[in-house]
Design a protein around this motif. Structure first.
Motif, mmCIF file in Angstrom:
data_model
loop_
_atom_site.group_PDB
_atom_site.id
_atom_site.type_symbol
_atom_site.label_atom_id
_atom_site.label_comp_id
_atom_site.label_asym_id
_atom_site.label_seq_id
_atom_site.Cartn_x
_atom_site.Cartn_y
_atom_site.Cartn_z
ATOM 1 N N VAL A 17 0.890 -1.163 0.000
ATOM 2 C CA VAL A 17 0.000 0.000 0.000
ATOM 3 C C VAL A 17 0.927 1.212 0.000
ATOM 4 C CG1 VAL A 17 -1.731 1.316 1.264
ATOM 5 C CG2 VAL A 17 -1.827 -1.186 1.272
ATOM 6 N N GLU A 18 0.777 2.069 -1.000
ATOM 7 C CA GLU A 18 1.615 3.257 -1.122
ATOM 8 C C GLU A 18 0.749 4.497 -0.907
ATOM 9 O OE1 GLU A 18 4.445 5.501 -4.411
ATOM 10 O OE2 GLU A 18 3.810 3.433 -4.765
ATOM 11 N N ILE A 19 1.227 5.376 -0.039
ATOM 12 C CA ILE A 19 0.528 6.630 0.235
ATOM 13 C C ILE A 19 1.495 7.769 -0.069
ATOM 14 C CG2 ILE A 19 -0.622 8.039 1.975
ATOM 15 C CD1 ILE A 19 -1.268 5.376 3.436
ATOM 16 N N ASN A 20 1.111 8.603 -1.034
ATOM 17 C CA ASN A 20 1.896 9.779 -1.411
ATOM 18 C C ASN A 20 1.115 11.009 -0.998
ATOM 19 O OD1 ASN A 20 4.159 8.657 -3.187
ATOM 20 N ND2 ASN A 20 2.326 7.684 -4.029
ATOM 21 N N TYR A 21 1.820 12.058 -0.583
ATOM 22 C CA TYR A 21 1.139 13.288 -0.223
ATOM 23 C C TYR A 21 2.018 14.481 -0.559
ATOM 24 C CZ TYR A 21 3.579 11.683 3.997
ATOM 25 O OH TYR A 21 4.506 11.158 4.871
ATOM 26 N N VAL A 22 1.335 15.572 -0.887
ATOM 27 C CA VAL A 22 2.018 16.803 -1.250
ATOM 28 C C VAL A 22 1.246 17.982 -0.658
ATOM 29 C CG1 VAL A 22 0.855 16.966 -3.494
ATOM 30 C CG2 VAL A 22 3.029 18.134 -3.148
ATOM 31 N N ALA A 23 1.985 18.916 -0.092
ATOM 32 C CA ALA A 23 1.399 20.143 0.444
ATOM 33 C C ALA A 23 1.758 21.288 -0.500
ATOM 34 C CB ALA A 23 1.934 20.420 1.845
ATOM 35 N N THR A 24 0.739 22.077 -0.874
ATOM 36 C CA THR A 24 0.950 23.233 -1.757
ATOM 37 C C THR A 24 0.133 24.411 -1.237
ATOM 38 O OG1 THR A 24 -0.837 22.486 -3.209
ATOM 39 C CG2 THR A 24 1.405 21.876 -3.846
ATOM 40 N N LEU A 25 0.560 25.606 -1.596
ATOM 41 C CA LEU A 25 -0.191 26.796 -1.227
ATOM 42 C C LEU A 25 -1.513 26.819 -1.969
ATOM 43 C CD1 LEU A 25 2.628 29.510 -1.266
ATOM 44 C CD2 LEU A 25 1.671 28.308 0.717
ATOM 45 N N GLU A 26 -2.535 27.376 -1.342
ATOM 46 C CA GLU A 26 -3.853 27.512 -1.981
ATOM 47 C C GLU A 26 -3.833 28.666 -2.975
ATOM 48 O OE1 GLU A 26 -6.296 25.615 -2.045
ATOM 49 O OE2 GLU A 26 -6.904 24.877 -0.085
ATOM 50 N N GLY A 27 -4.659 28.531 -4.004
ATOM 51 C CA GLY A 27 -4.902 29.639 -4.923
ATOM 52 C C GLY A 27 -3.806 29.921 -5.911
ATOM 53 N N THR A 28 -2.784 29.124 -5.954
ATOM 54 C CA THR A 28 -1.704 29.349 -6.912
ATOM 55 C C THR A 28 -1.269 28.018 -7.485
ATOM 56 O OG1 THR A 28 0.085 29.069 -5.296
ATOM 57 C CG2 THR A 28 -0.809 31.306 -5.557
ATOM 58 N N GLN A 29 -0.507 28.086 -8.536
ATOM 59 C CA GLN A 29 0.141 26.892 -9.081
ATOM 60 C C GLN A 29 1.506 26.783 -8.410
ATOM 61 O OE1 GLN A 29 -0.892 24.568 -11.068
ATOM 62 N NE2 GLN A 29 -2.809 25.417 -11.802
ATOM 63 N N SER A 30 1.477 26.695 -7.096
ATOM 64 C CA SER A 30 2.720 26.731 -6.334
ATOM 65 C C SER A 30 3.494 25.429 -6.458
ATOM 66 C CB SER A 30 2.427 27.051 -4.868
ATOM 67 O OG SER A 30 2.502 25.938 -4.046
ATOM 68 N N THR A 31 4.778 25.558 -6.291
ATOM 69 C CA THR A 31 5.605 24.371 -6.182
ATOM 70 C C THR A 31 5.323 23.749 -4.820
ATOM 71 O OG1 THR A 31 7.421 25.673 -5.266
ATOM 72 C CG2 THR A 31 7.422 25.328 -7.654
ATOM 73 N N ARG A 42 2.214 -5.213 2.972
ATOM 74 C CA ARG A 42 0.979 -5.646 3.611
ATOM 75 C C ARG A 42 1.151 -6.825 4.567
ATOM 76 N NH1 ARG A 42 -3.356 -5.701 -1.105
ATOM 77 N NH2 ARG A 42 -4.547 -6.717 0.518
ATOM 78 N N ASP A 43 2.133 -7.679 4.354
ATOM 79 C CA ASP A 43 2.342 -8.820 5.246
ATOM 80 C C ASP A 43 2.908 -8.419 6.600
ATOM 81 O OD1 ASP A 43 1.405 -10.538 3.318
ATOM 82 O OD2 ASP A 43 3.397 -11.146 2.620
ATOM 83 N N ASN A 44 3.435 -7.203 6.717
ATOM 84 C CA ASN A 44 4.173 -6.821 7.919
ATOM 85 C C ASN A 44 3.634 -5.583 8.619
ATOM 86 O OD1 ASN A 44 6.278 -8.868 7.628
ATOM 87 N ND2 ASN A 44 6.791 -7.737 5.776
ATOM 88 N N ILE A 45 2.385 -5.250 8.411
ATOM 89 C CA ILE A 45 1.848 -4.040 9.037
ATOM 90 C C ILE A 45 0.620 -4.358 9.876
ATOM 91 C CG2 ILE A 45 2.687 -2.475 7.240
ATOM 92 C CD1 ILE A 45 -0.181 -2.474 6.109
ATOM 93 N N ILE A 86 -8.862 -2.413 3.010
ATOM 94 C CA ILE A 86 -7.410 -2.318 3.142
ATOM 95 C C ILE A 86 -7.004 -0.915 3.587
ATOM 96 C CG2 ILE A 86 -5.217 -2.445 1.899
ATOM 97 C CD1 ILE A 86 -6.607 -4.503 0.035
ATOM 98 N N LEU A 87 -7.556 0.114 2.940
ATOM 99 C CA LEU A 87 -7.188 1.500 3.215
ATOM 100 C C LEU A 87 -8.450 2.346 3.222
ATOM 101 C CD1 LEU A 87 -4.882 3.621 3.488
ATOM 102 C CD2 LEU A 87 -4.956 3.827 0.999
#
Length: 131
Positions: A17-31, A42-45, A86-87
């Motif tokens: 199970v892969e969880i990716n996340y990104v934080a960006t500023l609101e209202g802009t095409q921010s980096t 999954r066998d070890n969690i 699962i998630l």
């Protein structure tokens, strides 16, 4: 103060199970201001942490602990899980409770109710994943 959002994207595979996340500023095409990735075999969690949204809450707490105090979390965008056995997404109630317990209200979008008690306005939005 600047508002920002955190977007979560997940991938469920037979062994991981892969969880990716990104934080960006609101209202802009921010980096991105923060990016993270967690890969669970999954066998070890303890699958309960994936089913109740605890992994996402811990990631949010981590992001808030290392980003500038001038950044206020406005929205959390979650992919709808391919398999909720699962998630699963965190509940708004669990999110509010966890961040209040960690004394992070100053990092969230809030207002005061009639009794001058803080109410968390940060939105939790579950998005449909297409494709």
């Amino acid at each position: 103060m600047q508002l920002f959002k955190i977007s979560f994207i997940n991938k469920i595979k037979p062994d991981t199970v892969e969880i990716n996340y990104v934080a960006t500023l609101e209202g802009t095409q921010s980096t991105p201001i923060f990016e993270g990735r967690q890969l669970f075999y999954r066998d070890n969690i303890d699958s309960q942490h994936l089913k109740n949204g605890a992994v996402a809450i811990k990631a949010i707490i981590n992001i808030l602990s290392v980003t500038s105090p001038d950044l206020i979390l406005d929205r959390v965008l979650l992919n709808q899980s391919q398999d909720k056995n699962i998630l699963n997404s965190m509940s708004k109630q669990d999110f509010d409770k966890a961040l209040t317990a960690r004394h992070l209200l100053n990092r969230l979008k809030t207002h005061l109710d009639d009794n001058q008690q803080p109410v968390i306005d940060t939105e939790i939005i579950t998005e449909m994943r297409i494709g």
